[in-house]
Design a protein around this motif. Structure first.
Motif, PDB file in Angstrom:
ATOM      1  N   HIS A  69       0.850  -1.185   0.000  1.00  0.00           N
ATOM      2  CA  HIS A  69       0.000   0.000   0.000  1.00  0.00           C
ATOM      3  C   HIS A  69       0.889   1.239   0.000  1.00  0.00           C
ATOM      4  CE1 HIS A  69      -3.537   2.440   0.864  1.00  0.00           C
ATOM      5  NE2 HIS A  69      -2.861   3.035   1.836  1.00  0.00           N
ATOM      6  N   HIS A  70       0.649   2.130  -0.919  1.00  0.00           N
ATOM      7  CA  HIS A  70       1.471   3.338  -1.094  1.00  0.00           C
ATOM      8  C   HIS A  70       2.925   3.017  -1.441  1.00  0.00           C
ATOM      9  CE1 HIS A  70      -1.162   6.639  -0.605  1.00  0.00           C
ATOM     10  NE2 HIS A  70      -1.472   6.427   0.647  1.00  0.00           N
ATOM     11  N   GLY A  71       3.220   1.769  -1.802  1.00  0.00           N
ATOM     12  CA  GLY A  71       4.589   1.411  -2.158  1.00  0.00           C
ATOM     13  C   GLY A  71       5.564   1.579  -1.008  1.00  0.00           C
ATOM     14  N   SER A  72       5.138   1.197   0.217  1.00  0.00           N
ATOM     15  CA  SER A  72       5.938   1.471   1.423  1.00  0.00           C
ATOM     16  C   SER A  72       6.153   0.239   2.283  1.00  0.00           C
ATOM     17  CB  SER A  72       5.248   2.563   2.246  1.00  0.00           C
ATOM     18  OG  SER A  72       4.978   3.702   1.477  1.00  0.00           O
ATOM     19  N   PRO A  73       6.620  -0.877   1.719  1.00  0.00           N
ATOM     20  CA  PRO A  73       6.722  -2.103   2.524  1.00  0.00           C
ATOM     21  C   PRO A  73       7.677  -1.993   3.704  1.00  0.00           C
ATOM     22  CG  PRO A  73       7.872  -2.344   0.428  1.00  0.00           C
ATOM     23  CD  PRO A  73       7.082  -1.081   0.332  1.00  0.00           C
ATOM     24  N   THR A  74       8.796  -1.307   3.552  1.00  0.00           N
ATOM     25  CA  THR A  74       9.760  -1.229   4.640  1.00  0.00           C
ATOM     26  C   THR A  74       9.190  -0.466   5.829  1.00  0.00           C
ATOM     27  OG1 THR A  74      11.628  -1.398   3.122  1.00  0.00           O
ATOM     28  CG2 THR A  74      12.086  -0.451   5.276  1.00  0.00           C
ATOM     29  N   PHE A  75       8.361   0.532   5.572  1.00  0.00           N
ATOM     30  CA  PHE A  75       7.709   1.263   6.658  1.00  0.00           C
ATOM     31  C   PHE A  75       6.863   0.308   7.500  1.00  0.00           C
ATOM     32  CE2 PHE A  75       3.927   3.472   8.249  1.00  0.00           C
ATOM     33  CZ  PHE A  75       4.488   4.507   8.972  1.00  0.00           C
ATOM     34  N   TYR A  76       6.055  -0.530   6.851  1.00  0.00           N
ATOM     35  CA  TYR A  76       5.181  -1.442   7.589  1.00  0.00           C
ATOM     36  C   TYR A  76       5.985  -2.524   8.305  1.00  0.00           C
ATOM     37  CZ  TYR A  76       1.710   0.871   4.693  1.00  0.00           C
ATOM     38  OH  TYR A  76       0.931   1.811   4.081  1.00  0.00           O
ATOM     39  N   LEU A  77       7.032  -3.007   7.673  1.00  0.00           N
ATOM     40  CA  LEU A  77       7.867  -4.023   8.309  1.00  0.00           C
ATOM     41  C   LEU A  77       8.584  -3.452   9.529  1.00  0.00           C
ATOM     42  CD1 LEU A  77       9.347  -5.710   5.111  1.00  0.00           C
ATOM     43  CD2 LEU A  77       7.696  -6.725   6.706  1.00  0.00           C
ATOM     44  N   LEU A  78       8.980  -2.187   9.465  1.00  0.00           N
ATOM     45  CA  LEU A  78       9.666  -1.562  10.585  1.00  0.00           C
ATOM     46  C   LEU A  78       8.774  -1.491  11.820  1.00  0.00           C
ATOM     47  CD1 LEU A  78      12.127   0.107  11.679  1.00  0.00           C
ATOM     48  CD2 LEU A  78      10.916   2.141  10.859  1.00  0.00           C
ATOM     49  N   TYR A  79       7.496  -1.140  11.615  1.00  0.00           N
ATOM     50  CA  TYR A  79       6.602  -0.937  12.754  1.00  0.00           C
ATOM     51  C   TYR A  79       5.822  -2.195  13.146  1.00  0.00           C
ATOM     52  CZ  TYR A  79       7.356   4.087  13.099  1.00  0.00           C
ATOM     53  OH  TYR A  79       7.909   5.321  13.305  1.00  0.00           O
ATOM     54  N   ALA A  80       5.907  -3.246  12.347  1.00  0.00           N
ATOM     55  CA  ALA A  80       5.160  -4.463  12.671  1.00  0.00           C
ATOM     56  C   ALA A  80       5.531  -5.042  14.043  1.00  0.00           C
ATOM     57  CB  ALA A  80       5.351  -5.508  11.577  1.00  0.00           C
ATOM     58  N   PRO A  81       6.817  -5.080  14.431  1.00  0.00           N
ATOM     59  CA  PRO A  81       7.132  -5.589  15.778  1.00  0.00           C
ATOM     60  C   PRO A  81       6.480  -4.769  16.890  1.00  0.00           C
ATOM     61  CG  PRO A  81       9.109  -5.528  14.423  1.00  0.00           C
ATOM     62  CD  PRO A  81       8.042  -4.811  13.655  1.00  0.00           C
ATOM     63  N   VAL A  82       6.324  -3.461  16.683  1.00  0.00           N
ATOM     64  CA  VAL A  82       5.644  -2.632  17.678  1.00  0.00           C
ATOM     65  C   VAL A  82       4.179  -3.022  17.752  1.00  0.00           C
ATOM     66  CG1 VAL A  82       5.085  -0.270  18.372  1.00  0.00           C
ATOM     67  CG2 VAL A  82       7.257  -0.748  17.207  1.00  0.00           C
ATOM     68  N   ALA A  83       3.559  -3.235  16.586  1.00  0.00           N
ATOM     69  CA  ALA A  83       2.147  -3.619  16.551  1.00  0.00           C
ATOM     70  C   ALA A  83       1.907  -4.976  17.191  1.00  0.00           C
ATOM     71  CB  ALA A  83       1.650  -3.620  15.105  1.00  0.00           C
ATOM     72  N   ALA A  84       2.939  -5.832  17.221  1.00  0.00           N
ATOM     73  CA  ALA A  84       2.800  -7.126  17.892  1.00  0.00           C
ATOM     74  C   ALA A  84       2.729  -6.958  19.408  1.00  0.00           C
ATOM     75  CB  ALA A  84       3.969  -8.034  17.514  1.00  0.00           C
ATOM     76  N   LEU A  85       3.207  -5.809  19.899  1.00  0.00           N
ATOM     77  CA  LEU A  85       3.223  -5.561  21.341  1.00  0.00           C
ATOM     78  C   LEU A  85       2.066  -4.686  21.796  1.00  0.00           C
ATOM     79  CD1 LEU A  85       7.054  -4.874  21.766  1.00  0.00           C
ATOM     80  CD2 LEU A  85       5.828  -7.000  22.248  1.00  0.00           C
ATOM     81  N   THR A  86       1.661  -3.730  20.966  1.00  0.00           N
ATOM     82  CA  THR A  86       0.581  -2.812  21.344  1.00  0.00           C
ATOM     83  C   THR A  86      -0.115  -2.281  20.100  1.00  0.00           C
ATOM     84  OG1 THR A  86       0.037  -0.752  22.513  1.00  0.00           O
ATOM     85  CG2 THR A  86       2.159  -0.839  21.367  1.00  0.00           C
TER      86      THR A  86
END
Length: 504
Positions: A69-86
């Motif tokens: 989405h929006h051509g931004s995979p690294t952005f989502y991968l960077l924050y995914a570990p945070v989303a796993a916590l909260t």
């Protein structure tokens, strides 16, 4: 051979470098305070911020359906570990704000080294750029801007070093940073013409020599191949999905919800008006820089002031050809503020320091008016009211900012972008709609007739009358500068921006 963007700038005396950092770090703490001040009292301010918040949660569950989405995979991968916590959106706002502060620190440290700035001027560069009205505004959302600025800082350092020391290693380092940038924000494509101009000025042909150009292309293609294969293997996402995002952005097949179609919109006054109204010191600074530093374009290698001038001027000129929003100058704000500091230091030092303090004071006054005075958000009160009155399902007009607060209280929110979608919601048993004035910000005016209906409850939401928010959406609406602010002034006359309506 390491391709990591760890650059070896010309060595400085240890005491000079340490003294500079003693000024830089406190200045960064002040900027962090500006970025974090009352941030927990804010909502996710726009559609993209909410959508990004949803996608990082999907990625944390190993669902990569929307990774591109929006051509931004690294952005989502960077924050995914945070989303796993909260899933608390305020955590993401704070982390993203701090990421932008880190970007500023990298940029200020590089400029200070390259221009041999003393400690006080390094601190004032940090404070001036860090208090930029737009950079502070965009540093308090959950979009790709903060990470993009971090990678821009690395790209500037890497490429300037390549010009100073023309080796294959430095060319490939620049390509590696650019490839990473393209995996975060498709707008890094807009840096390619600027880099081409700078390569043309350098005129050494290093990047096009046999053995270099194909290595550069391999580096640029690597994220597309690796992340495309990852999404295909994990979630069955077609391999063409990421390149298709670029195609759709450049050649939209249909008008968007606001009726805007196409990406070309020639207007050389939009950004000049914006800078004059919100970043006033930058407009005369850029004009003066063309005079003072333009002669440096004939020197090889380029001095840092001439290098920054090319970035700022090309960004301003190039973005004037496309659809407009203040974020269009994202890659130009830091170079422009650096040029302002380099200009002022040509004066006697007390006058220069006073001038920079006045710039910081001007920015602080703008921030108070356009950011801090519009808090707190009232979306949590809306969600609480819905919960207390037993309303477990509600539609909202275009703006999804209610969703995070409602999710925490067990209220389902459906975003509707057309009257047809609202009617479908009603046929499925929906009884309430939040007339969120975000629809006016986005220019989706089909919901205007709902304003004549009596409200069950209503709340103010001052941020929805912010001129900065309206201008940020002029790229979506396709409206010019004056037309956008005219809509904003009309909206600012209302006392409430959130109205809960019962559907017939």
């Amino acid at each position: 051979m390491s391709l990591l963007p760890v650059l070896s700038e010309p060595p400085l005396p240890a005491d000079a470098s340490a003294a500079r950092r003693r000024w830089l770090l406190p200045a960064l703490l002040v900027v962090a305070g500006l970025r974090l001040w009352r941030l927990p009292a804010a909502a996710l301010p726009d559609y993209d911020s909410v959508r990004n918040w949803q996608i990082v949660q999907e990625v944390a569950r190993f669902d990569l359906t929307h990774l591109f989405h929006h051509g931004s995979p690294t952005f989502y991968l960077l924050y995914a570990p945070v989303a796993a916590l909260t899933t608390d959106y305020r955590v993401f706002l704070v982390l993203n704000a701090l990421l932008a502060v880190a970007a500023l620190g990298l940029f200020a440290d590089w400029v200070a080294r390259a221009a041999r700035l003393p400690g006080p001027e390094t601190a004032l560069l940090t404070l001036a750029a860090g208090s930029s009205v737009f950079l502070t505004f965009s540093g308090r959302d959950f979009t790709m801007s903060s990470l993009s600025l971090l990678l821009l800082s690395l790209l500037l350092r890497a490429h300037w070093q390549r010009l100073q020391q023309p080796t294959r290693r430095n060319v490939l380092r620049t390509a590696a940073v650019l490839a990473l940038g393209l995996s975060v924000n498709y707008k890094f494509l807009l840096t390619v013409p600027i880099l081409a101009v700078l390569e043309g000025l350098q005129a050494d042909g290093l990047s096009w020599r046999a053995g270099n150009w194909w290595r550069v292309l391999l580096l640029l293609a690597a994220p597309f191949v690796l992340l495309g294969a990852l999404a295909w293997l994990v979630s069955g996402v077609p391999l063409y999905r990421w390149p298709a995002v670029y195609y759709v952005v450049m050649f939209p097949a249909a008008a968007n919800a606001a009726g805007r179609q196409g990406t070309v919109q020639v207007d050389f006054t939009y950004y000049l008006r914006y800078l004059l109204d919100f970043e006033a010191p930058l407009l005369p600074a850029l004009a003066a820089a063309l005079v003072w530093f333009g002669g440096g374009l004939r020197r090889r290698p380029l001095p840092v002031a001439a290098y920054l001038l090319v970035w700022a001027a090309c960004t301003l000129a190039g973005m004037s050809l496309l659809v407009k929003a203040p974020r269009g100058l994202l890659f130009g704000y830091l170079p422009m503020y650096a040029l302002l500091v380099l200009l002022l230091r040509r004066w006697a030092r007390p006058a220069a320091l006073l001038g920079l303090l006045l710039v910081v004071g001007y920015n602080a006054a703008q921030l108070r008016q356009h950011l801090y005075a519009r808090l707190p958000t009232h979306y949590p009160q809306v969600a609480q009211w819905l919960q207390q009155h037993g309303i477990r399902r509600v539609a909202t007009t275009v703006g999804p900012a209610l969703l995070p607060a409602a999710q925490a209280r067990g209220v389902a929110v459906e975003v509707v972008k057309t009257r047809a979608e609202l009617e479908a919601f009603r046929r499925r048993g929906g009884r309430y709609v939040l007339l969120d004035d975000y629809y006016r910000v986005a220019g989706v005016l089909a919901f205007d007739s709902l304003r004549r209906r009596p409200a069950v409850a209503a709340w103010p939401e001052s941020v929805l009358t912010s001129p900065l928010l309206y201008l940020e959406h002029s790229e979506f609406t396709g409206l010019g500068y004056q037309a956008t602010l005219q809509r904003q002034r009309q909206a600012a006359q209302d006392t409430v921006q959130l109205r809960l309506l019962r559907l017939p």
